[in-house]
Design a protein around this motif. Structure first.
Motif, short mmCIF file in Angstrom:
data_model
loop_
_atom_site.label_atom_id
_atom_site.label_comp_id
_atom_site.label_asym_id
_atom_site.label_seq_id
_atom_site.Cartn_x
_atom_site.Cartn_y
_atom_site.Cartn_z
N SER A 113 12.22 25.96 -46.16
CA SER A 113 12.17 26.95 -47.23
C SER A 113 11.39 26.49 -48.45
N GLU A 114 11.04 25.21 -48.53
CA GLU A 114 10.36 24.73 -49.73
C GLU A 114 9.33 23.67 -49.36
N ALA A 115 8.20 23.70 -50.08
CA ALA A 115 7.16 22.69 -49.94
C ALA A 115 6.91 22.09 -51.31
N LEU A 116 6.84 20.76 -51.36
CA LEU A 116 6.57 20.03 -52.60
C LEU A 116 5.28 19.24 -52.38
N PHE A 117 4.29 19.48 -53.24
CA PHE A 117 2.94 18.96 -53.05
C PHE A 117 2.52 18.16 -54.27
N ALA A 118 1.87 17.02 -54.06
CA ALA A 118 1.40 16.20 -55.19
C ALA A 118 0.11 15.49 -54.81
N TYR A 119 -0.73 15.27 -55.81
CA TYR A 119 -1.94 14.49 -55.63
C TYR A 119 -1.64 13.01 -55.89
N TYR A 120 -2.23 12.14 -55.08
CA TYR A 120 -2.23 10.72 -55.41
C TYR A 120 -3.40 10.48 -56.38
N THR A 121 -3.10 10.11 -57.62
CA THR A 121 -4.14 9.85 -58.61
C THR A 121 -4.31 8.34 -58.78
N ALA A 132 5.47 7.42 -57.12
CA ALA A 132 6.71 7.92 -57.70
C ALA A 132 6.45 8.73 -58.96
N ARG A 133 5.28 8.52 -59.58
CA ARG A 133 4.95 9.25 -60.80
C ARG A 133 4.08 10.48 -60.53
N SER A 134 3.61 10.64 -59.31
CA SER A 134 2.77 11.79 -58.97
C SER A 134 3.54 13.08 -59.26
N VAL A 135 2.87 14.06 -59.82
CA VAL A 135 3.52 15.31 -60.20
C VAL A 135 3.64 16.24 -59.00
N LEU A 136 4.88 16.63 -58.70
CA LEU A 136 5.15 17.53 -57.58
C LEU A 136 5.04 18.98 -58.02
N SER A 150 6.59 6.10 -48.07
CA SER A 150 7.94 6.69 -47.97
C SER A 150 8.93 6.13 -48.98
N VAL A 151 8.46 5.39 -50.00
CA VAL A 151 9.38 4.82 -50.97
C VAL A 151 10.12 5.90 -51.76
N SER A 152 9.41 6.97 -52.15
CA SER A 152 10.07 8.03 -52.93
C SER A 152 11.13 8.73 -52.11
N LEU A 153 10.85 9.00 -50.84
CA LEU A 153 11.83 9.66 -49.99
C LEU A 153 13.03 8.77 -49.75
N THR A 154 12.80 7.49 -49.54
CA THR A 154 13.90 6.55 -49.33
C THR A 154 14.84 6.53 -50.54
N MET A 155 14.27 6.55 -51.73
CA MET A 155 15.09 6.55 -52.95
C MET A 155 15.82 7.89 -53.10
N ALA A 156 15.15 8.99 -52.77
CA ALA A 156 15.76 10.31 -52.94
C ALA A 156 16.92 10.54 -51.98
N GLN A 167 7.05 18.56 -61.69
CA GLN A 167 7.78 17.42 -62.22
C GLN A 167 7.33 16.15 -61.52
N PRO A 168 7.48 14.97 -62.16
CA PRO A 168 7.20 13.71 -61.46
C PRO A 168 8.04 13.61 -60.19
N THR A 169 7.52 12.93 -59.20
CA THR A 169 8.17 12.88 -57.89
C THR A 169 9.63 12.48 -57.98
N MET A 170 9.95 11.43 -58.71
CA MET A 170 11.33 10.95 -58.73
C MET A 170 12.25 11.83 -59.55
N VAL A 171 11.69 12.77 -60.31
CA VAL A 171 12.51 13.75 -61.01
C VAL A 171 12.72 14.99 -60.15
N GLY A 172 11.65 15.44 -59.50
CA GLY A 172 11.71 16.68 -58.75
C GLY A 172 12.20 16.56 -57.32
N LEU A 173 11.98 15.41 -56.69
CA LEU A 173 12.31 15.29 -55.27
C LEU A 173 13.80 15.07 -55.02
N ALA A 174 14.43 14.17 -55.76
CA ALA A 174 15.81 13.79 -55.49
C ALA A 174 16.78 14.97 -55.49
#
Length: 302
Positions: free
Chosen positions: A231-239, A260-264, A127-133, A99-106
């Protein structure tokens, strides 16, 4: 109810185990069929006695397995029940889908704050995505819905002293005035300061033991990684894409990544050998970077 003695060494003394080790053993029993779908688990008292741990460790182990959809009825007052295979498949659903970062991370960060000890490691560009999540779990804490005892957050970010691979100006890769670099640095520092301030404020407002640490990397990370509660790892490429950015009064064409749109891609400990190994190796990789080539990062000065 017969309680296993497989973990008791000769002499009868039991090695004290962490809640994750307890969860690992129980998970193996469920997946091997030793604990069958629909079967009631031993009581918390029996499990605490078997593993030589406090009941709090047992409760957290059961919560982990409940979040993994291996157990049901964890908080009903009676012993938990091993979930049916259909419940496990239903539970994986969106959790297993990239999922996109802001959908899957929060939602994952919000779920992490249900644990007594929250542990989040992040490697990213700003760290913008983490701050928002973090916003939703903070709201729940202030609403009295959650109150972890301890929160540990570690973040690896690029150093201000390197030539970033991206964001970078398109015209020959040159940023003669340094505007692109300064813009990235301002964002990196601002987001990190907000993240740190909001989390550390929990000390005064709710008496939560909070640690927020940042370290600087000597390279631009081509990927982002989030490690959640061991217990969980979320990985995404910067495109990278080419885009125009308004910086000051000037419009600059640059190569940049919309993080924020990178797919996790989610990997969960206990969901087979591939997922478990990825989580374990990601922790080893993050710890190696943290303890070797990274340096202390002062956000105010970079």
């Amino acid at each position: 109810m017969v309680v296993s003695t497989e973990h008791a060494p000769a002499g009868g003394r039991k090695r004290r185990r962490s809640h994750r080790e307890v969860a690992d053993v129980l998970r193996d029993r469920i997946r091997s069929g030793s604990l069958r779908p629909g079967q009631r688990m031993p009581t918390q008292a029996e499990l605490a006695d078997e593993f030589g741990v406090e009941r709090g460790a047992v409760r957290e182990a059961l919560r982990i397995l409940h979040r993994e959809h291996l157990l049901s009825n964890v908080s009903k007052g009676s012993p938990a029940t091993v979930a049916a295979p259909s419940e496990r498949l239903l539970g994986r659903g969106d959790a297993a889908r990239p999922q996109p970062t802001m959908v899957g991370l929060a939602p994952r960060v919000a779920a992490a704050f249900e644990a007594p000890h929250v542990e989040i490691d992040a490697l990213c560009l700003t760290s913008v995505s983490l701050t928002m999540a973090i916003g939703e779990p903070l709201r729940r804490i202030h609403a009295g819905q959650h109150k972890p005892a301890k929160v540990d957050v570690r973040v690896l970010l690029p150093s201000r002293d390197i030539d970033l691979a991206f964001p970078a100006a398109v015209d020959g890769g040159e940023d003669e005035s340094g505007q692109v670099h300064r813009h990235w640095l301002d964002q990196r520092n601002a987001q990190g300061q907000v993240l740190r301030h909001n989390l550390l404020a929990l000390r005064a407002s709710h008496g939560i033991d909070v640690s927020v640490r940042f370290r600087a990397l000597p390279f631009t990370p081509p990927v982002k990684l989030y490690l959640i509660n061991g217990s969980e790892a979320l990985f995404a490429y910067y495109t990278l894409t080419k885009r125009d950015e308004e910086i000051g009064e000037e419009s600059l064409e640059m190569y940049d990544a919309q993080g924020a749109r990178s797919v996790l891609f989610p990997f969960r400990r206990g969901e087979g050998l591939r997922d478990t190994t990825f989580v374990e190796q990601s922790h080893l990789w993050f710890d190696a970077l943290w303890n070797t080539i990274s340096r202390d990062l002062e956000l105010a000065a970079g």
